[in-house]
Design a protein around this motif. Sequence first.
Motif, short mmCIF file in Angstrom:
data_model
loop_
_atom_site.label_atom_id
_atom_site.label_comp_id
_atom_site.label_asym_id
_atom_site.label_seq_id
_atom_site.Cartn_x
_atom_site.Cartn_y
_atom_site.Cartn_z
N GLN A 49 0.93 -1.18 0.12
CA GLN A 49 -0.10 -0.07 0.02
C GLN A 49 0.83 1.13 -0.11
O GLN A 49 0.42 2.41 -0.68
CB GLN A 49 -0.88 -0.02 1.17
N ASP A 50 2.02 1.33 0.78
CA ASP A 50 3.02 2.31 0.67
C ASP A 50 3.51 2.62 -0.88
O ASP A 50 3.40 3.97 -1.10
CB ASP A 50 4.17 2.15 1.52
N PHE A 51 3.85 1.48 -1.46
CA PHE A 51 4.08 1.74 -3.04
C PHE A 51 3.06 2.32 -3.85
O PHE A 51 3.00 3.24 -4.88
CB PHE A 51 4.76 0.39 -3.29
N ASP A 52 1.84 1.60 -3.66
CA ASP A 52 0.62 2.23 -4.35
C ASP A 52 0.21 3.75 -4.30
O ASP A 52 0.28 4.31 -4.98
CB ASP A 52 -0.57 1.28 -3.79
N ASN A 53 0.44 4.17 -2.93
CA ASN A 53 0.31 5.45 -2.61
C ASN A 53 1.20 6.39 -3.25
O ASN A 53 1.03 7.76 -3.82
CB ASN A 53 0.37 5.89 -0.98
N VAL A 54 2.58 5.91 -3.23
CA VAL A 54 3.47 6.85 -3.90
C VAL A 54 3.26 6.81 -5.61
O VAL A 54 3.55 7.87 -6.25
CB VAL A 54 4.83 6.20 -3.61
N PHE A 55 3.03 5.67 -5.93
CA PHE A 55 3.00 5.60 -7.60
C PHE A 55 1.63 6.22 -8.05
O PHE A 55 1.36 6.41 -9.44
CB PHE A 55 2.85 4.20 -7.84
N LYS A 56 0.68 6.69 -7.03
CA LYS A 56 -0.47 7.73 -7.55
C LYS A 56 0.06 9.06 -8.11
O LYS A 56 -0.62 9.54 -9.01
CB LYS A 56 -1.32 7.98 -6.39
N ASN A 57 1.31 9.33 -7.70
CA ASN A 57 1.80 10.60 -8.27
C ASN A 57 3.16 10.68 -8.75
O ASN A 57 3.69 11.73 -9.27
CB ASN A 57 1.97 11.52 -6.67
N TYR A 58 3.82 9.53 -8.81
CA TYR A 58 5.23 9.30 -9.52
C TYR A 58 5.29 8.26 -10.58
O TYR A 58 4.66 7.14 -10.22
CB TYR A 58 6.18 8.99 -8.47
N ASP A 59 6.22 8.22 -11.43
CA ASP A 59 6.43 7.23 -12.52
C ASP A 59 7.26 6.07 -11.91
O ASP A 59 7.14 5.22 -12.41
CB ASP A 59 6.90 7.89 -13.87
N ILE A 60 8.41 6.53 -11.36
CA ILE A 60 9.17 5.47 -10.69
C ILE A 60 9.79 5.96 -9.45
O ILE A 60 9.65 7.14 -8.99
CB ILE A 60 10.54 5.30 -11.63
N ILE A 61 10.45 5.26 -8.77
CA ILE A 61 11.24 5.40 -7.43
C ILE A 61 12.74 4.95 -7.59
O ILE A 61 13.02 3.90 -8.25
CB ILE A 61 10.58 4.51 -6.41
N ILE A 62 13.59 5.90 -6.92
CA ILE A 62 14.76 5.44 -6.93
C ILE A 62 15.56 5.34 -5.72
O ILE A 62 15.01 6.04 -4.83
CB ILE A 62 15.77 6.59 -7.93
N GLY A 63 16.67 4.83 -5.58
CA GLY A 63 17.27 4.69 -4.41
C GLY A 63 18.56 3.79 -4.48
O GLY A 63 18.89 3.46 -5.76
N PRO A 64 19.24 3.47 -3.53
CA PRO A 64 20.43 2.35 -3.56
C PRO A 64 19.90 1.12 -3.70
O PRO A 64 18.80 0.88 -3.46
CB PRO A 64 21.33 2.68 -2.18
#
Length: 489
Positions: free
Chosen positions: A386-401
């Motif tokens: 659900q955390d990922f789903d919430n972020v992907f409502k507004n963003y195309d990708i996530i980046i990090g190490p």
Amino acid sequence: MTKLYDKSLVELHNLLASREITATDLTRATFDRINETEPKVDSFITLNEEKALELAKAIDLKGITDSNVLAGIPIGIKDNIVTKDLRTTAASKMLYNFDPIYDATVMDKIYQSDMIPVGKLNMDEFAMGGSSETSYFKTTKNAWDHTKVPGGSSGGSAAAVAAGQIPVSLGTDTGGSIRQPAAFNGIVGMKPTYGRVSRYGLIAFSSSLDQIGPLTRNVEDNAYTLNAISGFDAQDGTSSGRSVPDFTAKLTGEVKGMRIALPKEYLGEGIQPEIKAAILEAADTYRKLGAIVEEVSLPHSKYGVAAYYIIASSEASSNLQRFDGIRFGYRSENIETLEDVYVKSRSEGFGTEVKRRIMLGSFSLSSGFYDAHFKKAGQVRTLIKQDFDNVFKNYDIIIGPSAPNVAYGLGENIADPVAMYLSDLLTIPVNLAGLPGMSIPAGFSEGLPVGLQIIGKHFDEQTMYQAAYAFEQATDFHTKKPVILGGDK
């Protein structure tokens, strides 16, 4: 003949299609390179030279067209992917003599693409480990520094590509086992969306988490390989029926307007300072390319490691019941009763780490503890998704190490399972959520490669490749080579 081992998959295709070289030439050169470098890297468990040369000759007779980019290209296969008449051990004493009678679905697709499997690659036993040191057969070395681990469990798959033994390999990723070794060896590794690639014929570790994916030295090669191995498979009940796009279609270098999330949890405590600096610099690179990069939060990601090791070990304890000393694989010779067959065969056939996870999983599933452990881990898994789903409502990708550290010394952490498990804290949430994730080269720390992890929406590997390719074209990290490949590092 020009050196072939340092060329990309696409460069090799151009030489094959123009008939400057033949598939037979390339296959022979590949085995020469493997024989030359294997004593230093120890990537392969089993080689497939005779059959590979037969395939190469048949491909030469048929001819290689411009449109078939993968025809005649040598590929290495992680040794937990079943290969007909080619020994498949999962790097375990338990399967030391197992010669399968059928091919995994990904192998069918490899043959349909006219690729040439040259051998089976070393790994952690049954894919359980993060350094490739739990293999029964050998310890693979990092391509950049042979005193360091290559990562795991797909350590052989990553080191072989980084050392120029092969241009492409297949690995598997249950909690980071493609992305972490790709990061440690400075190459590109893709863990597709769960269900994108068939798991039929993959020796199961954790059935709700495992996924097969490609490792290559650049993004374009990786996208071509994923094109070939993706698609619905009726033999895999978890296989997705979604259509497979051309993953090379968006390799334009353009990311203007793309919205990129950078979770604050991925740059917190436990991340090496030089790795954090490399990721922040990568974020700036994307900003310069016109993308919008903003900080977000994935608050439940800190629980990922605990939830993962309960779920994965529970599924492993169930999946590994089939290795009983009766039907195939290792059977103890020191037996007097039927119980001895089971107990002694499993005790002698499995290594320490595999036994540890079987015990952990059996405990988590046992009466009186199921609700407190396995059920609770499943609930945490839902919160992470659900955390990922919430972020992907507004963003195309996530980046990090891709990993909190660079490759560490051989033997340094193998006696400390908790330290080994915590090294997967950045990759595990992706598997728990069933998302696609990849690692690309993004810098160096202590002279060793740093990986940038790119996480995408479900079945949106295309956008991930677009972002990865743009970063690759704007930087030169992918051009750096280890000494074994002719580099100066």
